[in-house]
Write a protein that holds these residues in place. Structure first.
Motif, PDB file in Angstrom:
ATOM      1  N   GLN A 238       0.823  -1.199   0.000  1.00 14.39           N
ATOM      2  CA  GLN A 238       0.000   0.000   0.000  1.00 14.39           C
ATOM      3  C   GLN A 238       0.868   1.264   0.000  1.00 14.39           C
ATOM      4  O   GLN A 238       0.603   2.215  -0.739  1.00 14.39           O
ATOM      5  CB  GLN A 238      -0.941  -0.035   1.225  1.00 14.39           C
ATOM      6  N   VAL A 239       1.905   1.243   0.825  1.00 18.26           N
ATOM      7  CA  VAL A 239       2.791   2.404   0.898  1.00 18.26           C
ATOM      8  C   VAL A 239       3.471   2.621  -0.461  1.00 18.26           C
ATOM      9  O   VAL A 239       3.550   3.750  -0.963  1.00 18.26           O
ATOM     10  CB  VAL A 239       3.845   2.230   2.024  1.00 18.26           C
ATOM     11  N   LEU A 240       3.902   1.521  -1.076  1.00 18.31           N
ATOM     12  CA  LEU A 240       4.555   1.657  -2.390  1.00 18.31           C
ATOM     13  C   LEU A 240       3.566   2.160  -3.440  1.00 18.31           C
ATOM     14  O   LEU A 240       3.902   3.032  -4.250  1.00 18.31           O
ATOM     15  CB  LEU A 240       5.169   0.314  -2.831  1.00 18.31           C
ATOM     16  N   GLN A 241       2.357   1.628  -3.395  1.00 21.45           N
ATOM     17  CA  GLN A 241       1.321   2.083  -4.345  1.00 21.45           C
ATOM     18  C   GLN A 241       1.152   3.605  -4.255  1.00 21.45           C
ATOM     19  O   GLN A 241       1.130   4.308  -5.259  1.00 21.45           O
ATOM     20  CB  GLN A 241      -0.001   1.380  -3.990  1.00 21.45           C
ATOM     21  N   GLU A 242       1.074   4.096  -3.023  1.00 21.32           N
ATOM     22  CA  GLU A 242       0.893   5.543  -2.831  1.00 21.32           C
ATOM     23  C   GLU A 242       2.100   6.328  -3.319  1.00 21.32           C
ATOM     24  O   GLU A 242       1.959   7.379  -3.952  1.00 21.32           O
ATOM     25  CB  GLU A 242       0.615   5.846  -1.360  1.00 21.32           C
ATOM     26  N   ALA A 243       3.294   5.786  -3.015  1.00 19.39           N
ATOM     27  CA  ALA A 243       4.523   6.461  -3.451  1.00 19.39           C
ATOM     28  C   ALA A 243       4.569   6.535  -4.978  1.00 19.39           C
ATOM     29  O   ALA A 243       4.951   7.564  -5.550  1.00 19.39           O
ATOM     30  CB  ALA A 243       5.745   5.725  -2.912  1.00 19.39           C
TER      31      ALA A 243
ATOM     32  N   GLY B  78      18.754  11.078   5.526  1.00 16.51           N
ATOM     33  CA  GLY B  78      18.224  12.277   6.171  1.00 16.51           C
ATOM     34  C   GLY B  78      17.607  13.278   5.214  1.00 16.51           C
ATOM     35  O   GLY B  78      17.500  14.467   5.536  1.00 16.51           O
ATOM     36  N   ILE B  79      17.208  12.818   4.039  1.00 15.81           N
ATOM     37  CA  ILE B  79      16.668  13.733   3.032  1.00 15.81           C
ATOM     38  C   ILE B  79      15.141  13.799   3.129  1.00 15.81           C
ATOM     39  O   ILE B  79      14.466  12.778   3.283  1.00 15.81           O
ATOM     40  CB  ILE B  79      17.104  13.302   1.607  1.00 15.81           C
ATOM     41  N   ASP B  80      14.621  15.023   3.058  1.00  9.67           N
ATOM     42  CA  ASP B  80      13.172  15.222   3.006  1.00  9.67           C
ATOM     43  C   ASP B  80      12.890  16.443   2.131  1.00  9.67           C
ATOM     44  O   ASP B  80      13.810  16.975   1.506  1.00  9.67           O
ATOM     45  CB  ASP B  80      12.565  15.363   4.414  1.00  9.67           C
ATOM     46  N   VAL B  81      11.642  16.878   2.109  1.00 12.28           N
ATOM     47  CA  VAL B  81      11.280  17.961   1.182  1.00 12.28           C
ATOM     48  C   VAL B  81      12.031  19.265   1.489  1.00 12.28           C
ATOM     49  O   VAL B  81      12.235  20.090   0.613  1.00 12.28           O
ATOM     50  CB  VAL B  81       9.740  18.148   1.154  1.00 12.28           C
ATOM     51  N   SER B  82      12.480  19.411   2.728  1.00 14.31           N
ATOM     52  CA  SER B  82      13.149  20.660   3.111  1.00 14.31           C
ATOM     53  C   SER B  82      14.575  20.767   2.581  1.00 14.31           C
ATOM     54  O   SER B  82      15.127  21.861   2.479  1.00 14.31           O
ATOM     55  CB  SER B  82      13.164  20.806   4.641  1.00 14.31           C
TER      56      SER B  82
ATOM     57  N   GLU C 182       1.072  12.037  -0.815  1.00 14.40           N
ATOM     58  CA  GLU C 182       1.264  13.482  -0.753  1.00 14.40           C
ATOM     59  C   GLU C 182       2.749  13.820  -0.538  1.00 14.40           C
ATOM     60  O   GLU C 182       3.280  14.751  -1.154  1.00 14.40           O
ATOM     61  CB  GLU C 182       0.421  14.028   0.393  1.00 14.40           C
ATOM     62  N   ALA C 183       3.404  13.044   0.320  1.00 15.74           N
ATOM     63  CA  ALA C 183       4.833  13.277   0.582  1.00 15.74           C
ATOM     64  C   ALA C 183       5.635  13.112  -0.706  1.00 15.74           C
ATOM     65  O   ALA C 183       6.500  13.937  -1.028  1.00 15.74           O
ATOM     66  CB  ALA C 183       5.338  12.307   1.647  1.00 15.74           C
TER      67      ALA C 183
END
Ligand code: TZP
Ligand code: MG
Length: 216
Positions: free
Chosen positions: A24-29, A170-174, A201-202
């Protein structure tokens, strides 16, 4: 290898989802726009061989639906058995040259590096891309070494490393855009998507951030 595929490279195993279904998580990604996926079944709570293979098959099928490459971490036999699009290896694994001999030629080979020496060696061994990191501090990898920061990527480029590079750790949208501005072709990440309240959304936010950056 198309370096565009490294733009938003999601990595996940069954123990990275905070108890949610990995499929499910992969589907969303995938819906959110990831461009590559790595199946990394490793560390505390990792599935045994057969279960790993079963989950790998399902995750590979999901990636195929979205025409997104499916890469396997570390386990060359599993990558071959799953007919993966690629294999990602670290410094503790066999060298890329040896792995290459065992894998079908269509398979992409990624190598994790921290230093210039490791990067030159991986290039000489025939790596198709480099994973550079940890970029920043991370809680996801228990044995992560000290972060190399943006300077780690800038230095590799200054030293003439031309292989496609993806930053990790440690990478994220910021901070995703800075990684590409420093000379990488993309970002790879686990928790910023796998543990997000809303993985789709992420992924979408990361993708639109990265689509807006002009890299090298
Ligand atoms: N290799 C270096 S750091 C890291 C790996 C696999 C973990 C990345 O996880 P996160 O959650 O994106 O920091
Ligand atoms: Mg490894």
């Amino acid at each position: 290898m198309e370096k565009q595929m490294l733009k938003l490279y999601f990595i996940m195993g069954s123990n990275n989802t905070g108890g949610r279904e990995p499929e499910q998580v992969l589907q969303e990604a995938l819906q959110g726009g990831i461009t590559c996926f790595q199946f990394r079944e490793k560390g505390k709570g990792a599935l045994p061989e057969e279960e790993k293979w079963k989950l790998g098959r399902k995750l590979k099928a999901k990636c195929a639906e979205f025409h997104v490459p499916f890469i396997v971490n570390d386990d060359v036999d599993m990558a071959i058995r799953l007919e993966a699009d690629g294999i990602h290896i670290g410094q503790e694994d066999d060298p890329a040259s040896k792995v290459k001999e065992r894998c079908p030629s269509r398979m992409v080979i990624g190598v994790s590096v921290r230093t210039i020496e490791e990067a030159h060696q991986a290039a000489a061994d025939g790596a198709d891309y480099l994973g550079v990191g940890p970029m920043f501090a991370t809680d996801t990898k228990e044995d992560a070494k000290a972060p190399v920061g943006l300077e780690g990527i800038r230095r590799l480029r200054a030293e003439g490393i031309t292989l496609p590079i993806v930053g990790i750790g440690g990478i994220d949208v910021s901070n995703a855009a800075e990684i590409v501005e420093a000379g990488a072709d993309g970002v790879s990440l686990i928790s910023a998507i796998s543990l997000a309240d809303a993985p789709e959304e992420a992924a979408r936010n990361l993708r639109s951030r990265l689509d807006g950056v002009s890299g090298r």
